[in-house]
Design an enzyme around this catalytic site. Structure first.
Site, PDB file in Angstrom:
ATOM      1  N   LYS A  37       0.782  -0.934   0.392  1.00 17.86           N
ATOM      2  CA  LYS A  37      -0.187  -0.072  -0.137  1.00 17.86           C
ATOM      3  C   LYS A  37       1.011   1.645  -0.319  1.00 17.86           C
ATOM      4  O   LYS A  37       0.389   2.604  -0.530  1.00 17.86           O
ATOM      5  CB  LYS A  37      -1.824   0.059   1.204  1.00 17.86           C
ATOM      6  CG  LYS A  37      -1.820  -1.031   1.772  1.00 17.86           C
ATOM      7  CD  LYS A  37      -3.298  -0.908   2.370  1.00 17.86           C
ATOM      8  CE  LYS A  37      -3.821  -2.621   2.086  1.00 17.86           C
ATOM      9  NZ  LYS A  37      -4.318  -2.237   1.227  1.00 17.86           N
ATOM     10  N   GLU A  95     -17.014   3.979  -0.952  1.00 19.08           N
ATOM     11  CA  GLU A  95     -17.666   3.382  -0.783  1.00 19.08           C
ATOM     12  C   GLU A  95     -17.703   2.663  -2.013  1.00 19.08           C
ATOM     13  O   GLU A  95     -18.647   1.831  -3.085  1.00 19.08           O
ATOM     14  CB  GLU A  95     -19.283   3.676  -0.499  1.00 19.08           C
ATOM     15  CG  GLU A  95     -19.796   4.307   0.870  1.00 19.08           C
ATOM     16  CD  GLU A  95     -21.074   5.445   0.784  1.00 19.08           C
ATOM     17  OE1 GLU A  95     -21.626   4.810   0.175  1.00 19.08           O
ATOM     18  OE2 GLU A  95     -21.061   5.226   2.384  1.00 19.08           O
ATOM     19  N   ASP A 150      -5.619   2.840  -3.576  1.00 16.02           N
ATOM     20  CA  ASP A 150      -4.367   3.575  -3.541  1.00 16.02           C
ATOM     21  C   ASP A 150      -3.852   4.576  -3.838  1.00 16.02           C
ATOM     22  O   ASP A 150      -3.629   5.393  -3.578  1.00 16.02           O
ATOM     23  CB  ASP A 150      -2.960   2.970  -3.461  1.00 16.02           C
ATOM     24  CG  ASP A 150      -2.660   1.381  -2.427  1.00 16.02           C
ATOM     25  OD1 ASP A 150      -3.880   1.466  -1.192  1.00 16.02           O
ATOM     26  OD2 ASP A 150      -2.534   0.565  -1.965  1.00 16.02           O
TER      27      ASP A 150
HETATM   28  O1  RIB Z   1      -4.088  -2.162  -1.674  1.00 16.83           O
HETATM   29  C1  RIB Z   1      -3.762  -2.686  -3.153  1.00 16.83           C
HETATM   30  C2  RIB Z   1      -1.939  -4.168  -2.093  1.00 16.83           C
HETATM   31  O2  RIB Z   1      -2.364  -4.215  -0.694  1.00 16.83           O
HETATM   32  C3  RIB Z   1      -1.647  -4.652  -3.037  1.00 16.83           C
HETATM   33  O3  RIB Z   1      -1.320  -4.232  -3.805  1.00 16.83           O
HETATM   34  C4  RIB Z   1      -1.226  -6.088  -2.001  1.00 16.83           C
HETATM   35  O4  RIB Z   1       0.205  -5.190  -2.026  1.00 16.83           O
HETATM   36  C5  RIB Z   1      -2.293  -5.590  -0.665  1.00 16.83           C
HETATM   37  O5  RIB Z   1      -0.787  -4.804   0.363  1.00 16.83           O
END
Ligand code: RIB
Length: 293
Positions: free
Chosen positions: A40, A211, A242
């Protein structure tokens, strides 16, 4: 260009695609296997860099093949790795991902990410000049998240805490964060006795609950607002959250108002799901702005 500091996990994603998700005790045949950069923290760093921020990544990798590949990938995306440290006693973090039936399931092995201690993170923060925003998530030790939030609060550094994966948070950590960005599941762990509306009303312009396809909900003071997401046909939703967090942080650091920042973040997230891999579809600034205009 704004300075964003991401404190968090850097991992290698081991991704299996399959038509069917196996049940407990079941074996199914997959259709492909790929190894792609993830975690992340690293995902948010790469997304913010592609959106035009000057990004510092603070984290740890193992002294191994994955660690080298993770660092190379950060550098290739223009992320500063001065505060990345290889450790010899643990392997690089890995995420074991099954993509099936239109969604993902993930098991994370933290590895070196578990060595990001409070003092390591704070030392890095003390060395980086003029930070416009810190981004932090929860694939690193809980005490590091608590201490970094405390430090940022006492030094007037805006900090966005993306409480993923879900775990309960101390009230003082919630208080120290400038922005909190859980999804619905994470919000129910953070505020088990409150409805979504009650939680939002307690933290206007601070708590943003994502959401999924619906969009992002928050309280603008007197009223609750839902900023809708942009409809797309997703290929892989890994890393969408992310991308959302990184884009929201970049936009706020640049001084955009909340609604404009959320539209920018929703647009970036909608593009990120159109390709395979957590970072595969993360858009450039130009791609997001062209679609928004
Ligand atoms: O948020 C996605 C990420 O969560 C992925 O890339 C994986 O590494 C997990 O940690």
């Amino acid at each position: 260009m704004r300075n964003i500091c991401v404190i968090g996990s850097c991992s290698m994603d081991l991704v299996v695609t399959s038509d069917k998700r196996p049940k407990a005790g079941e074996t199914v045949l997959g259709t492909s296997f790929q190894t792609v950069p993830g975690g992340k923290g690293a995902n948010q760093a790469v997304a913010a860099a592609r959106l035009g921020a000057h990004v510092f990544m603070v984290g740890k990798v193992g002294d191994d093949h994955y660690g080298t590949a993770i660092l190379d990938n950060l550098k290739a995306n223009g992320v500063r790795t001065d505060y990345m440290e290889p450790v010899t006693h643990k392997e690089s973090g890995t995420a074991h991902i099954v993509l099936a039936e239109g969604d993902n399931s993930i098991v994370v092995v933290k590895g070196a990410n578990d060595d990001i201690t409070p003092s390591y993170a704070i030392d890095a923060l003390e060395q980086i000049e003029k930070i416009d925003m810190v981004l932090i998530q929860q694939e690193i030790p809980e005490e590091t998240v608590d201490e970094v939030c405390r430090y940022c609060h006492s030094h007037d550094i805006p900090i966005m805490l993306n409480p993923a994966p879900a775990r309960p948070l101390k009230q003082e950590t919630i208080d120290h964060a400038t922005y909190l960005t859980p999804n619905e599941h994470e919000a129910s762990i953070l505020f088990p006795r409150l409805t979504v509306s009650e939680a939002l009303a307690l933290y206007p312009a601070k708590l943003f609950i994502t959401e999924g396809k619906q969009g992002v909900r928050y309280s603008a003071g007197s009223k609750e607002r839902l900023i809708p997401s942009f409809p797309v046909e997703p290929v892989d939703t890994t890393g969408a959250g992310d991308t959302f967090n990184a884009a929201f942080a970049v936009a706020l650091a640049e001084g955009k108002d909340i609604e404009a920042a959320l539209r920018f973040a929703n647009r970036a997230a909608s593009l990120s799901v159109c390709s395979f891999g957590a970072q595969g579809g993360m858009p450039t600034r130009k791609e997001v702005e062209e679609l928004l205009s």
